[in-house]
Design a protein around this motif. Structure first.
Motif, short mmCIF file in Angstrom:
data_model
loop_
_atom_site.label_atom_id
_atom_site.label_comp_id
_atom_site.label_asym_id
_atom_site.label_seq_id
_atom_site.Cartn_x
_atom_site.Cartn_y
_atom_site.Cartn_z
N ALA A 192 0.83 -1.21 0.00
CA ALA A 192 0.00 0.00 0.00
C ALA A 192 0.87 1.26 0.00
O ALA A 192 0.53 2.25 -0.66
CB ALA A 192 -0.93 -0.01 1.22
N GLU A 193 1.98 1.24 0.72
CA GLU A 193 2.87 2.40 0.72
C GLU A 193 3.50 2.60 -0.66
O GLU A 193 3.71 3.73 -1.11
CB GLU A 193 3.95 2.22 1.78
N THR A 194 3.79 1.48 -1.34
CA THR A 194 4.30 1.59 -2.71
C THR A 194 3.29 2.29 -3.61
O THR A 194 3.63 3.17 -4.42
CB THR A 194 4.63 0.20 -3.27
N LEU A 195 2.01 1.89 -3.47
CA LEU A 195 0.97 2.52 -4.29
C LEU A 195 0.76 3.97 -3.90
O LEU A 195 0.46 4.81 -4.75
CB LEU A 195 -0.34 1.74 -4.14
N THR A 196 0.92 4.30 -2.62
CA THR A 196 0.79 5.69 -2.19
C THR A 196 1.87 6.56 -2.85
O THR A 196 1.59 7.67 -3.32
CB THR A 196 0.89 5.79 -0.67
N LYS A 197 3.09 6.06 -2.90
CA LYS A 197 4.17 6.80 -3.56
C LYS A 197 3.89 6.99 -5.04
O LYS A 197 4.05 8.08 -5.59
CB LYS A 197 5.50 6.07 -3.37
N ASP A 223 5.72 4.18 -12.85
CA ASP A 223 5.56 2.99 -13.68
C ASP A 223 6.46 1.86 -13.19
O ASP A 223 6.05 0.69 -13.17
CB ASP A 223 5.89 3.32 -15.14
N MET A 224 7.67 2.18 -12.80
CA MET A 224 8.60 1.15 -12.33
C MET A 224 8.09 0.51 -11.04
O MET A 224 8.17 -0.71 -10.86
CB MET A 224 9.98 1.77 -12.11
N GLU A 225 7.56 1.33 -10.13
CA GLU A 225 7.03 0.79 -8.87
C GLU A 225 5.82 -0.11 -9.12
O GLU A 225 5.67 -1.15 -8.48
CB GLU A 225 6.67 1.94 -7.94
N VAL A 226 4.96 0.29 -10.06
CA VAL A 226 3.78 -0.51 -10.37
C VAL A 226 4.19 -1.84 -11.00
O VAL A 226 3.63 -2.90 -10.68
CB VAL A 226 2.83 0.27 -11.30
N GLU A 459 -6.96 7.21 -10.62
CA GLU A 459 -8.12 6.53 -10.03
C GLU A 459 -7.88 5.02 -9.94
O GLU A 459 -8.27 4.37 -8.98
CB GLU A 459 -9.37 6.83 -10.85
N ALA A 460 -7.22 4.45 -10.96
CA ALA A 460 -6.91 3.02 -10.93
C ALA A 460 -5.99 2.69 -9.76
O ALA A 460 -6.14 1.65 -9.11
CB ALA A 460 -6.28 2.60 -12.25
N LEU A 461 -5.04 3.56 -9.47
CA LEU A 461 -4.16 3.34 -8.32
C LEU A 461 -4.93 3.41 -7.01
O LEU A 461 -4.65 2.67 -6.06
CB LEU A 461 -3.02 4.36 -8.32
N ARG A 462 -5.91 4.32 -6.93
CA ARG A 462 -6.73 4.41 -5.72
C ARG A 462 -7.54 3.12 -5.53
O ARG A 462 -7.67 2.61 -4.41
CB ARG A 462 -7.68 5.59 -5.80
N VAL A 463 -8.09 2.60 -6.63
CA VAL A 463 -8.86 1.35 -6.53
C VAL A 463 -7.96 0.21 -6.07
O VAL A 463 -8.33 -0.60 -5.22
CB VAL A 463 -9.51 1.02 -7.89
N ALA A 464 -6.75 0.15 -6.63
CA ALA A 464 -5.81 -0.91 -6.25
C ALA A 464 -5.47 -0.82 -4.77
O ALA A 464 -5.45 -1.83 -4.05
CB ALA A 464 -4.54 -0.80 -7.09
N ARG A 465 -5.22 0.38 -4.30
CA ARG A 465 -4.89 0.55 -2.88
C ARG A 465 -6.09 0.24 -2.00
O ARG A 465 -5.95 -0.28 -0.90
CB ARG A 465 -4.42 1.99 -2.63
N GLY A 466 -7.30 0.53 -2.50
CA GLY A 466 -8.51 0.22 -1.73
C GLY A 466 -8.66 -1.27 -1.47
O GLY A 466 -9.11 -1.69 -0.41
N HIS A 467 -8.27 -2.09 -2.45
CA HIS A 467 -8.35 -3.54 -2.25
C HIS A 467 -7.40 -3.98 -1.14
O HIS A 467 -7.75 -4.84 -0.32
CB HIS A 467 -8.01 -4.27 -3.55
#
Length: 492
Positions: A192-197, A223-226, A459-467
């Protein structure tokens, strides 16, 4: 510049900032505010029974039952005489422990009464507690639910506690302890912290894309973190079935021609007479199942009808069920009579079942097979061994027990591959809920990569972090929480 970027990160998260920081879940426990009590140890006669309370009136209840002005020292066992507050009649001489909140299991004021475990004593103390104003009996799982509501446990740790209570094998205990210690929750926290960054980088580019002060490579870093997170999620999802097998049991099916010794092996492994053993072919006509502990792993062991063209309608149905169960097996124990390998039934079994499973590509999801040649005691010590063209196999005598240690060691290795080793590696996904949220996170990351619009990518990153947030209990619905806590006993 970067100070402003991390301000954006906090705004972009739109949820709990850090999953690894335990806070109140926001989900109220049923009847929160009341003080609850229950027997926490097992039912029946025992040397010591533990009765616990949790809630604001715990200290008051302790004073009333012990007729004491002052509470005992916190977290120290004290010997006290318990009396019925209505009649003053002595109930028991017990050890009492006072746990003032928030330094307790539930985060609330708690008391434990360690009383003698006779039914009359336990019943008397429970009735005495029920007579204290403000106290009521606890519902199933309510103590743990209050611990979750007060931020003492996240949802994966709650599930680990439930699994630990229900663990029946060594492997299940190890896996449950790892989850209770927060390993899966901490892993999701890091993701989740990775997605926050990454989300902060994308939001920064949206808001400051034309600002010369914005450092280069912001989107490339996201992109690299994802991509790295996609690889990690994919690896865990490929292992998802192993954790679920470890929790609920791997399916091991014993199969072979009639009179190969299948029922004898099932009885030997289960250490009880599960199946009827007879020299008459076709004795087993239905699937007989028994849960067993094999080398520390939970297993559902199935005895099946001998594979042949049935001579009657009942046996034909038994063979059909045996083949159906064979397709569902995680591990197949293929049995043959070592003294009858040249028979048509043995040759047909080798050519169909053994050869077809051996031809599968070796993946984590493929079936595994152990070929066991039974009745080795019938082989002549000076005669030739089994056919040299046989696949790798194990020799066994169910009659004498010779070869059983080698079979158990082979089973341990195969089950470790099927269920995973709970002592090493990354934490396993033990529930379908875990797999659902990780798959949802991975799907959202796929939408991020395909998005041409940066707002849609964010928004896609927010959805991913929400899961990931929902996996550890943030934003979970009441229906999901009810299902999870329903599996706990009263008093836990």
């Amino acid at each position: 510049m970067w100070r402003g970027l991390w301000t954006l990160a906090a705004q972009a998260a739109r949820g709990p900032r850090r999953l690894c920081t335990r806070r109140s879940s926001g989900a109220p426990a049923p009847g929160s505010g009341a003080t609850i009590f229950a027997l926490s140890s097992g039912q029946g006669r025992c040397g010591i029974a533990v009765i616990r309370t949790s809630g604001p009136s715990s200290g008051h209840a302790l004073r009333i039952l012990t007729a004491a002005r002052d509470l005992p020292p916190a977290r120290h066992a004290s010997l006290r005489l318990l009396s019925d507050p209505r009649s003053g009649e002595p109930l028991d001489r017990a050890l009492v422990l006072w746990f003032p909140g928030p330094r307790s299991f539930t985060g609330e004021d708690c008391v434990e009464f360690h009383v003698h475990g006779g039914p009359a004593v336990v019943s008397g103390v429970l009735q005495a507690l029920g007579s204290v104003p403000g106290l009521r009996p606890a519902e199933a799982g309510e103590f743990t639910r209050r611990a979750f509501a007060n931020g003492k446990l996240n949802l994966t740790e709650v599930e680990g506690l439930a699994d630990l209570i229900h663990a029946e094998t060594e492997a299940q205990r190890r896996q449950a302890l790892r989850q209770l210690d927060g390993e899966l929750g901490h892993l999701c926290c890091g993701w989740a912290e990775t997605l926050t960054k990454a989300l902060a980088h994308v939001e920064a580019y949206i808001d400051f894309g034309e600002d010369d002060n914005l450092e280069e490579g912001v989107l490339e870093q996201a992109d690299m973190e994802v991509r790295a997170l996609e690889v990690a999620l994919g690896a865990h999802l490929r292992d998802a079935r192993r954790g679920q097998r470890l929790r609920s049991g791997a399916h091991v099916v014993v199969t072979g021609p009639p009179n190969a010794g299948k029922s004898s092996l099932v009885n030997l492994l289960s250490r009880k007479p599960v199946s009827i053993v007879s020299p008459e072919p076709g004795t087993t006509r239905d699937v007989l199942e028994t849960p067993v502990d094999l080398a520390g792993f939970p297993v559902l062991l199935s005895d099946t009808a001998g594979l042949r063209e049935g001579v009657g309608l009942v046996e034909q149905e038994g063979v059909r069920r045996a083949r159906e169960r064979l397709e569902q097996a995680d591990l197949i124990l293929a049995m043959l009579d070592a003294s009858d390998l040249a028979s048509p039934s043995s040759c047909n079994f080798l050519a169909t079942v053994v050869a077809s499973v051996g031809a599968q590509s070796p993946t984590d999801s493929s079936q595994r097979l152990l070929l066991v040649l039974n009745k080795s005691d019938l082989l002549s010590p000076k005669g030739p061994g089994p056919r040299p063209d046989l696949p790798p196999h194990l020799l066994l005598s169910c009659l004498t027990g010779e070869g059983l240690d080698g079979l158990l060691e082979a089973l341990r290795k195969e089950l470790a591959a099927v269920c995973g080793d709970p002592s090493t590696g990354s934490p396993l996904l033990t529930r379908a809920r875990h797999q659902h949220h990780l798959q949802g996170c991975l799907d959202a990351l796929g939408h991020y990569k395909q998005s041409k619009d940066l707002a849609l990518a964010a928004e896609a990153l927010r959805v991913a972090r929400g899961h990931l947030t929902q996996l550890t209990g943030g934003g979970g619905t009441e229906e999901i929480l009810d299902i999870i806590f329903r599996d706990f006993c009263v008093g836990k």
